[in-house]
Design an enzyme around this catalytic site. Sequence first.
Site, PDB file in Angstrom:
ATOM      1  N   GLU A 194       0.827  -1.211   0.000  1.00 52.69           N
ATOM      2  CA  GLU A 194       0.000   0.000   0.000  1.00 52.69           C
ATOM      3  C   GLU A 194       0.862   1.262   0.000  1.00 52.69           C
ATOM      4  O   GLU A 194       0.529   2.255  -0.663  1.00 52.69           O
ATOM      5  CB  GLU A 194      -0.966  -0.079   1.177  1.00 52.69           C
ATOM      6  CG  GLU A 194      -1.754  -1.387   1.031  1.00 52.69           C
ATOM      7  CD  GLU A 194      -2.924  -1.550   1.963  1.00 52.69           C
ATOM      8  OE1 GLU A 194      -2.674  -1.838   3.143  1.00 52.69           O
ATOM      9  OE2 GLU A 194      -4.067  -1.384   1.526  1.00 52.69           O
ATOM     10  N   GLU A 227      -3.870 -10.204   3.718  1.00 49.86           N
ATOM     11  CA  GLU A 227      -5.029  -9.791   4.514  1.00 49.86           C
ATOM     12  C   GLU A 227      -6.160 -10.816   4.520  1.00 49.86           C
ATOM     13  O   GLU A 227      -6.762 -11.081   5.564  1.00 49.86           O
ATOM     14  CB  GLU A 227      -5.567  -8.433   4.025  1.00 49.86           C
ATOM     15  CG  GLU A 227      -4.715  -7.252   4.440  1.00 49.86           C
ATOM     16  CD  GLU A 227      -3.601  -6.916   3.464  1.00 49.86           C
ATOM     17  OE1 GLU A 227      -3.267  -7.771   2.615  1.00 49.86           O
ATOM     18  OE2 GLU A 227      -3.058  -5.798   3.542  1.00 49.86           O
TER      19      GLU A 227
HETATM   20  N1  COA Z   1       4.823  -8.127  12.170  1.00 49.95           N
HETATM   21  C1  COA Z   1       5.687  -8.272  13.202  1.00 49.95           C
HETATM   22  N2  COA Z   1       6.841  -8.933  13.119  1.00 49.95           N
HETATM   23  C2  COA Z   1       7.158  -9.467  11.918  1.00 49.95           C
HETATM   24  C3  COA Z   1       6.325  -9.341  10.797  1.00 49.95           C
HETATM   25  C4  COA Z   1       5.098  -8.634  10.956  1.00 49.95           C
HETATM   26  N3  COA Z   1       4.261  -8.458   9.938  1.00 49.95           N
HETATM   27  N4  COA Z   1       6.893  -9.988   9.742  1.00 49.95           N
HETATM   28  C5  COA Z   1       8.044 -10.491  10.210  1.00 49.95           C
HETATM   29  N5  COA Z   1       8.214 -10.177  11.514  1.00 49.95           N
HETATM   30  C6  COA Z   1       9.336 -10.532  12.385  1.00 49.95           C
HETATM   31  C7  COA Z   1       9.309 -12.012  12.735  1.00 49.95           C
HETATM   32  O1  COA Z   1       8.437 -12.249  13.825  1.00 49.95           O
HETATM   33  C8  COA Z   1      10.756 -12.257  13.060  1.00 49.95           C
HETATM   34  O2  COA Z   1      11.009 -11.785  14.365  1.00 49.95           O
HETATM   35  P1  COA Z   1      11.996 -12.618  15.369  1.00 49.95           P
HETATM   36  O3  COA Z   1      13.332 -12.617  14.658  1.00 49.95           O
HETATM   37  O4  COA Z   1      11.977 -11.800  16.609  1.00 49.95           O
HETATM   38  O5  COA Z   1      11.399 -13.972  15.497  1.00 49.95           O
HETATM   39  C9  COA Z   1      11.496 -11.338  12.080  1.00 49.95           C
HETATM   40  O6  COA Z   1      10.542 -10.368  11.663  1.00 49.95           O
HETATM   41  C10 COA Z   1      12.007 -12.075  10.849  1.00 49.95           C
HETATM   42  O7  COA Z   1      10.894 -12.757  10.255  1.00 49.95           O
HETATM   43  P2  COA Z   1      10.931 -14.319   9.886  1.00 49.95           P
HETATM   44  O8  COA Z   1       9.517 -14.805   9.870  1.00 49.95           O
HETATM   45  O9  COA Z   1      11.904 -15.038  10.765  1.00 49.95           O
HETATM   46  O10 COA Z   1      11.514 -14.249   8.428  1.00 49.95           O
HETATM   47  P3  COA Z   1      11.262 -15.273   7.242  1.00 49.95           P
HETATM   48  O11 COA Z   1      12.170 -14.876   6.145  1.00 49.95           O
HETATM   49  O12 COA Z   1      11.329 -16.681   7.715  1.00 49.95           O
HETATM   50  O13 COA Z   1       9.730 -15.010   6.770  1.00 49.95           O
HETATM   51  C11 COA Z   1       7.870 -13.632   6.114  1.00 49.95           C
HETATM   52  C12 COA Z   1       9.381 -13.754   6.242  1.00 49.95           C
HETATM   53  C13 COA Z   1       7.571 -12.225   5.628  1.00 49.95           C
HETATM   54  C14 COA Z   1       7.331 -14.651   5.091  1.00 49.95           C
HETATM   55  C15 COA Z   1       7.191 -13.904   7.475  1.00 49.95           C
HETATM   56  O14 COA Z   1       7.882 -13.135   8.461  1.00 49.95           O
HETATM   57  C16 COA Z   1       5.750 -13.507   7.516  1.00 49.95           C
HETATM   58  O15 COA Z   1       4.900 -14.242   7.001  1.00 49.95           O
HETATM   59  N6  COA Z   1       5.420 -12.370   8.137  1.00 49.95           N
HETATM   60  C17 COA Z   1       4.063 -11.916   8.311  1.00 49.95           C
HETATM   61  C18 COA Z   1       3.518 -11.253   7.053  1.00 49.95           C
HETATM   62  C19 COA Z   1       2.115 -10.769   7.295  1.00 49.95           C
HETATM   63  O16 COA Z   1       1.181 -11.538   7.424  1.00 49.95           O
HETATM   64  N7  COA Z   1       1.942  -9.425   7.401  1.00 49.95           N
HETATM   65  C20 COA Z   1       0.682  -8.808   7.700  1.00 49.95           C
HETATM   66  C21 COA Z   1       0.090  -8.297   6.450  1.00 49.95           C
HETATM   67  S1  COA Z   1      -1.502  -7.551   6.727  1.00 49.95           S
END
Ligand code: COA
Length: 242
Positions: free
Chosen positions: A115, A135
């Site tokens: 966004e 979402e």
């Molecule tokens: N909110 C808060 N923290 C987040 C985040 C989010 N949207 N996305 C990633 N992080 C944090 C993780 O919790 C992790 O923290 P930690 O190291 O303290 O455990 C850190 O960022 C690294 O993320 P990680 O998941 O270990 O990396 P990855 O490469 O394995 O995966 C993603 C990356 C983006 C696929 C995965 O983090 C993810 O699915 N995030 C959520 C995306 C999401 O649903 N966003 C909301 C959209 S409305």
Amino acid sequence: MSDFETILYEKRDGTGYVTLNRPKALNAYNIKMRDELFQVLAAVRDDPDVKVIIFSGAGEKAFCAGADLTEFLTAPPPVAARQVRFERDVWGRFLSIDKPIIAALHGYVLGDGVEIAGCCDIRIASEDVQFGTPEMGLGIITAAGGSQTVPRIVNRAQALDVLITGRWVIASEALKMKLVNRVVPRDKLMPTAEGIAGRIKSFDSEAVRYVKQAVTRGMDMTLEQGLSLETSLSRRVNTRTR
Ligand code: COA
């Protein structure tokens, strides 16, 4: 202006650099970032020394991994937590900026990341970029502007495909559907964005602002109204330079 907790802001040679800066959380968009972005957007808009703006994300892995889930899916419930985000009209503030905004996108560009990118005018991505709107899987809708900006950038069918299914889009597809203007190797991302910024800055900044207005405001008008807007903006430039 560098006192922010979640954003780095720097002004250099007429470019305002706005960097989302929570790399340990993949630059997830939290309430603090919302408040700071709200302030920084007014600063770049109102500072006459800033001619062009470059948005980017700190760290290796992400431009922005979307809303901060630690705030988002805990108490208060998601709907209330989301309501808090609407208390600052960040997206309206983006629209109030008539200077060109370039997004330099890398890694994960999810949810609010899409966004923010959608509020920019020119999107440059590195080869490792991955777009997604998770979402639907969270039981909510893309509602920080994305349901309106994405179909205005790509076409309606492509926007619905991505927003409804939540499927991920990698660099080559993003380029094909024109979600991004250009894909470059990771080490060329900022140099490319800066090259574009440099070219824009070499032009008359008022003329640049008027052409952005003509396109962005005109898109929401009838053709007749848009042509009239174009005429009035071009008169202002022509009168001024005569
Ligand atoms: N909110 C808060 N923290 C987040 C985040 C989010 N949207 N996305 C990633 N992080 C944090 C993780 O919790 C992790 O923290 P930690 O190291 O303290 O455990 C850190 O960022 C690294 O993320 P990680 O998941 O270990 O990396 P990855 O490469 O394995 O995966 C993603 C990356 C983006 C696929 C995965 O983090 C993810 O699915 N995030 C959520 C995306 C999401 O649903 N966003 C909301 C959209 S409305």
